[in-house]
Design an enzyme around this catalytic site. Structure first.
Site, PDB file in Angstrom:
ATOM      1  N   HIS A 200     -11.185  -0.252   6.963  1.00  0.00           N
ATOM      2  CA  HIS A 200      -9.765  -0.492   6.717  1.00  0.00           C
ATOM      3  C   HIS A 200      -8.873   0.266   7.718  1.00  0.00           C
ATOM      4  O   HIS A 200      -8.037  -0.336   8.375  1.00  0.00           O
ATOM      5  CB  HIS A 200      -9.478  -0.068   5.269  1.00  0.00           C
ATOM      6  CG  HIS A 200      -8.055  -0.168   4.837  1.00  0.00           C
ATOM      7  ND1 HIS A 200      -7.665   0.051   3.539  1.00  0.00           N
ATOM      8  CD2 HIS A 200      -6.915  -0.441   5.503  1.00  0.00           C
ATOM      9  CE1 HIS A 200      -6.343  -0.086   3.441  1.00  0.00           C
ATOM     10  NE2 HIS A 200      -5.870  -0.381   4.614  1.00  0.00           N
TER      11      HIS A 200
ATOM     12  N   HIS B 246      -0.156   5.590   7.910  1.00  0.00           N
ATOM     13  CA  HIS B 246      -1.334   4.780   7.574  1.00  0.00           C
ATOM     14  C   HIS B 246      -1.507   3.707   8.643  1.00  0.00           C
ATOM     15  O   HIS B 246      -0.593   2.928   8.904  1.00  0.00           O
ATOM     16  CB  HIS B 246      -1.177   4.131   6.203  1.00  0.00           C
ATOM     17  CG  HIS B 246      -2.244   3.117   5.934  1.00  0.00           C
ATOM     18  ND1 HIS B 246      -3.582   3.443   5.914  1.00  0.00           N
ATOM     19  CD2 HIS B 246      -2.190   1.779   5.703  1.00  0.00           C
ATOM     20  CE1 HIS B 246      -4.297   2.353   5.675  1.00  0.00           C
ATOM     21  NE2 HIS B 246      -3.474   1.329   5.557  1.00  0.00           N
TER      22      HIS B 246
ATOM     23  N   GLU C 292       0.813  -1.226   0.000  1.00  0.00           N
ATOM     24  CA  GLU C 292       0.000   0.000   0.000  1.00  0.00           C
ATOM     25  C   GLU C 292       0.850   1.280   0.000  1.00  0.00           C
ATOM     26  O   GLU C 292       0.390   2.323   0.439  1.00  0.00           O
ATOM     27  CB  GLU C 292      -0.924  -0.004   1.217  1.00  0.00           C
ATOM     28  CG  GLU C 292      -1.931  -1.133   1.200  1.00  0.00           C
ATOM     29  CD  GLU C 292      -3.078  -0.833   2.140  1.00  0.00           C
ATOM     30  OE1 GLU C 292      -4.159  -0.466   1.655  1.00  0.00           O
ATOM     31  OE2 GLU C 292      -2.874  -0.952   3.378  1.00  0.00           O
TER      32      GLU C 292
ATOM     33  N   HIS D 244      -4.338   0.968  11.004  1.00  0.00           N
ATOM     34  CA  HIS D 244      -5.601   0.229  11.133  1.00  0.00           C
ATOM     35  C   HIS D 244      -6.180   0.375  12.533  1.00  0.00           C
ATOM     36  O   HIS D 244      -6.986  -0.448  12.953  1.00  0.00           O
ATOM     37  CB  HIS D 244      -5.368  -1.263  10.840  1.00  0.00           C
ATOM     38  CG  HIS D 244      -4.819  -1.561   9.489  1.00  0.00           C
ATOM     39  ND1 HIS D 244      -4.307  -2.783   9.147  1.00  0.00           N
ATOM     40  CD2 HIS D 244      -4.704  -0.795   8.372  1.00  0.00           C
ATOM     41  CE1 HIS D 244      -3.902  -2.754   7.886  1.00  0.00           C
ATOM     42  NE2 HIS D 244      -4.120  -1.556   7.399  1.00  0.00           N
TER      43      HIS D 244
END
Lengths: 262, 262, 262, 262
Positions: A189, A119, A100, A121
């Site tokens: 996500h 980023h 990603e 979760h």
């Protein structure tokens, strides 16, 4: 002759530096900070086996630094690579890369003033990504999130997918949803947070899940007082100030750094 | 000649003591306890990178003791400074000071019977600071909070701010909101707790978030039985009693102190 | 002459291998992975003092490997035994066996494509086993659970019991409730998850409680966006891929394995 | 001549034993188990700085064993004292005693079949003590709690107090509220659990908070399936069985005991 040989495996052409030595001198502490950010975010449970943090190359804004595919808690200086803004590695790599990574490149491309991207979760933010209740700022330590975090649903543009941002098109669409905000929620996500410095982006990423938990609990009690527009803009941390240094030292120690390194 | 030279960096004029030696003898264990309180509150997650605990100087009630700007878990004896009640350091300092030290000075000024102050961002108390549901005492270990905790909203008096108590005016207004209570919630920011001794203030600060969690859960089950006015006043801990010593020893050990120090 | 003597205490007849050495060579790393899975699931709090994980014998699909009655965190290679699909040990044992081993045998019998089974009491999944709200997939990391997890209530067939799957009949009934799904909730007891590989089953077991927490929180916020049928089938992890290796290394390290073992 | 001199400080008259050596031999492992129970309950967060666990003296049922006033995690063999059922120490003591030891004596007096008592402030049980929603068994591991836990409100009989069971009258009233049940909730204070063996009482105390959390969450999802009367009576652990040994070993290791001691 600078540029003909890589300095480290991740660096071949340090634009704006006069000598190789200058490049090395400038990047070494930056890479150490990026590794530290990886470990802090793991210790603070913002990242687990997945998730990543990157930094725009301070020497060449057309590139960014990020680890190869390794869990953040285990990242070491030798894992840091350099990427073009299309998220291709500057030096060709045999090591696995984060699937990603396009999240990062797309944002650096779209937002020149952004210098760091996380980023995550983080679990406590996720409920707001799958419901229509917006994630609003309610605690002063999360004011950097701005007045609201847009939600990006990959399904809107790409239909049924594995939900991952595995190519430039998905990255670009996500960056569009982020717009001028500092946080974008990704449906089912996680979230992606951005900021002008590594410290501020780490800090926002640590306090965003806390803000989500406080908001979640307060919503059960009735009407909630959110931060006002004026309060949100008032708070900006001086990266060299005492509050910054204090908490960076604290997080470093919690994440396992010894006194002299913290 | 006492008063002409600082004993430690934080002490120059110990009113009420006859000799320098007397001052040192009296303050040394107090400072060690204050450091221990810092670490206990960090271990018990009342404080994290932010927040602070202070103690009125037992020799000179017109002064208080608190660390320089360092995260509580990392505070050492050498970090403890002495402040006037206007929150200016007694000895001029090059080290950074807590931006929100005015919380402490303003309360010591307004409440002569208060000898310790804790300022915390503890997450589980925060929902009650942004809703209209009052934080009420429901567990016996939190009875020191009194029947209700007032909520201070900095916006009422100062409009849009960074929410921080960074000057005497804000400290004073917050102390006014605290009134005769032992806890004041600060909207979207945290809480400040006070007490007659360091132990009691630490204890209240540890059990206040627990009380908040129990109340939050019970509210979901329906009507809640709170502590009565009579129950709230009945509970006062003997700072030299066995319950005090037992739990102080326990917290010290959890916070990393060895047997002989606990 | 192969088959006349046990290779290890748990192995006497390695169907399909030509030599004893071949059997040993093939099973040793498998057993080490199974021990590692035990410890990972304990560290990740999927298993505590109770619960178990098993693996179909890759050499003989009519048998499976699982520890003797020991808490998963403490399982060692010497604790791994081999069972027939009726859950009787292949070599007669004096050590205690898991009372609920019939869960595993019954599933391997009913589902030839399943190669690993986890049985857990993970707390956050339990609420969905005692209410009529279905556990649905809402986060991408739990997509392997499928669109819904059936609930098996032992009371439907067996009336008042101790709720444990302590014989083949109960195991068989539970396997029937599982059907073609990858997760079955067991009312007031826990869940059982299955998968084509050990890694995928461990991964599903780690993310299932997280999915339950996110769903639980989101249900309070209103309408919830679940994963679509298309999204659920899109996600399949390559057991040899970089994402697999990265997170397996991470979990191993967290569970106490050193670098060279992870 | 047995009885004339204390064997240990806590033991002077071991009824039913023929020789001093016999007494020592029988009690030593019992005391070690009681210390271990203290540490397990601390590690499992059933007890913190407060709370206690006791054991009826297996040699003399008219006495019980419990630590002096120390936090459970720190209890050592030398802290274990012997008490009459009126909760006075058998040998006069200079050490501080638990203020609430009357909980234990009153229950041993009223319930001859009870051999162990745990008093805890575990947070997740407390909401059920201040609301009218009963705590019901919903998970099989908590079936020993029975079908419902009565709530004792000290205010009903004694009006405004400090909520503590600091004398025989309060202990007796609490024991009456417990009745034939295995758990009594104490309003705004905690719970007390009893059982036929130390193991079963520890086990119930560990799983009671978990049962409370699962029930709390399930109540949000709608109608809840509780354990039936038949299921509650079906479950009884064999103190010498494999499940008992497995989880006792596990808890011991988690609580810091080494392999050979666990």
């Amino acid at each position: 002759m600078r540029g003909q040989q890589p300095v480290f495996s991740y660096f071949i052409d340090g634009a704006g530096c006069e000598t190789l030595l200058e490049v090395v001198t400038e990047l070494a502490p930056v890479i150490r900070d990026l590794v530290k950010a990886n470990r802090i975010l793991a210790y603070e449970k913002v990242l687990d086996g997945y998730g990543h943090v990157s930094l725009r190359n301070p020497i060449d804004p057309g590139r960014y630094l990020m680890a190869c595919s390794r869990s953040p808690e285990l990242v070491e200086c030798s894992n840091i690579l350099e990427f073009h803004l299309n998220s291709e590695p500057v030096v060709s790599e045999t090591r696995h890369l984060y699937l990603e990574r396009f999240i990062h490149g797309a944002i650096y491309e779209a937002r020149p003033e952004v210098n760091a991207v996380v980023h995550s979760h983080a679990e406590d933010v996720l409920p707001f990504s799958i419901s229509s209740t917006p994630l609003r700022p309610v605690i002063h330590n999360a004011s950097a999130m701005g007045l609201e975090a847009p939600v990006w649903d990959i399904r809107d543009m790409f239909g049924d997918t594995d939900l991952l941002v595995t190519n430039p098109e998905r990255g670009c669409d996500m960056a569009k949803a982020l717009g001028r905000a500092n946080v974008v929620l990704m449906r089912g996500h996680g979230f992606t947070a951005v900021g002008p410095t590594l410290f501020e982006t780490v800090r926002l990423s640590v306090y965003l899940p806390k803000n989500a938990r406080v908001l979640m609990a307060a919503l059960r009690l009735g009407e909630v007082k959110t931060l006002s527009a004026g309060e949100v803009v008032r708070r900006r941390f001086d990266p060299a100030g005492s509050e910054t240094r204090r908490v960076w030292e604290y997080w470093s120690r919690k994440a396992g750094y010894r006194d002299s390194e913290a």
